[in-house]
Design an enzyme around this catalytic site. Sequence first.
Site, short mmCIF file in Angstrom:
data_model
loop_
_atom_site.label_atom_id
_atom_site.label_comp_id
_atom_site.label_asym_id
_atom_site.label_seq_id
_atom_site.Cartn_x
_atom_site.Cartn_y
_atom_site.Cartn_z
N GLU A 165 0.84 -1.21 0.00
CA GLU A 165 0.00 0.00 0.00
C GLU A 165 0.87 1.25 0.00
OE1 GLU A 165 -2.39 -0.55 3.46
OE2 GLU A 165 -3.80 -1.93 2.49
N SER A 218 19.31 -8.67 -7.79
CA SER A 218 18.23 -8.63 -8.78
C SER A 218 18.35 -9.66 -9.91
CB SER A 218 18.11 -7.23 -9.38
OG SER A 218 17.66 -6.31 -8.43
N HIS A 231 3.37 -10.33 -9.52
CA HIS A 231 4.80 -10.60 -9.42
C HIS A 231 5.49 -9.51 -8.60
CE1 HIS A 231 8.87 -11.86 -10.42
NE2 HIS A 231 9.12 -10.61 -10.73
N SER A 232 5.13 -8.27 -8.88
CA SER A 232 5.66 -7.12 -8.15
C SER A 232 4.71 -5.96 -8.39
CB SER A 232 7.07 -6.76 -8.65
OG SER A 232 7.00 -6.18 -9.95
#
Length: 396
Positions: free
Chosen positions: A73, A159, A288-289
């Site tokens: 959020e 990453s 996923h993101s």
Amino acid sequence: MFQSVDFPGGRVAFTSEMSFIAESSEKRVKCYRVLDDNGHPMSSRFEQVSKEVAVKMYSSMVTLQIMDTIFYEAQRQGRLSFYLTSNGEEAINIASAAALSPDDVVLPQYREPGVLIWRGFTMQEFANQCFGNKADYGKGRQMPIHYGSNKHNYFTVSSPIATQLPQAVGAAYSVKMDRRDACVVTYFGDGGSSEGDFHASLNFAAVMEAPVVFICRNNGWAISTPTSEQFRSDGIVVKGQAYGVRSIRVDGNDALAVYGAIHAAREMAIREQRPILVEALTYRVGHHSTSDDSTKYRPADEIQRWKISRNPLARFRKWIERNGWLNDEDESELRDNVRKQLLHAIQVAERTEKPPLEDLFTDVYDHLPSNLQEQEKLLRDTIEKHPQDYPAGVPV
């Protein structure tokens, strides 16, 4: 009688019948499970968990769920640049962590913050990293959710996909040489198994007999690419046999099954000095993101069905309740406390100033080379020339 001969590639027996190995077995490898969808044990034979450990496991799963919700959020409010949740995969995070020793070294992907929660990483430490302030151990140089902690034997998240796998094998070989009573554990998704690093790592680990446990979260999707477009084999578990790695498939939404499988895998890895591959079947309920909208490539009703009917928290809680170890009042108090802690941590993290600009250029070279000195000067000149384009709170 068939003649057997030792070739450099291995001992074989000859046959006059030409026969190709089938591309895939007709039967899928079975999946280890302890609790059914209603939280009932399917057998009395499973790794027993004490009340203390079980309650901590559930509390940590709830903590992870709340943390993901609030940080997600916050990103949507523009307070964070990026976030990624573990919704639907909480059991893999927490149950695997519970089965390990604090001395075991963890090389995560990016969906394992639950391992840090279990090991004692605080809400404030999570918030500091996500906001990249001066209290962040990475000095603000990594994007959010790229946690790392020397104290908790948790390598910093990287990453690029699957690069942690060969690194984990190297670390495990180091542990082996030091004769430590520990192993290395590394996590990756089904998409990671499509990388060359995965295959090199399994072979490397098998040949070097490294005490490393590979844990694959097979949730069926590599962002938007389904497993059907990644491989034709029976998932990930069968790949272990090809490289000589002992393997097991487990229900990743069953906390007790994950705990038992990882506990056994750890014991074998250390006692027998060998790698183990664990394929945990699960479902990524969240996107996923924050850069992804999963409803574009999978039905919303499918997501909702997994979220409700096969929720790993709900299943584990039913088992805990039957043992009389938790009630509604306990959970309500837990959720309220976690939420308050996290909201306070976010407020503190937001008020904490950013790392000084010079930290962008330190910690690589003993003496800063001329090209980096030039880049630092250029950056400072640019900020001075265009102050309106840079946050006022950035120490220069």
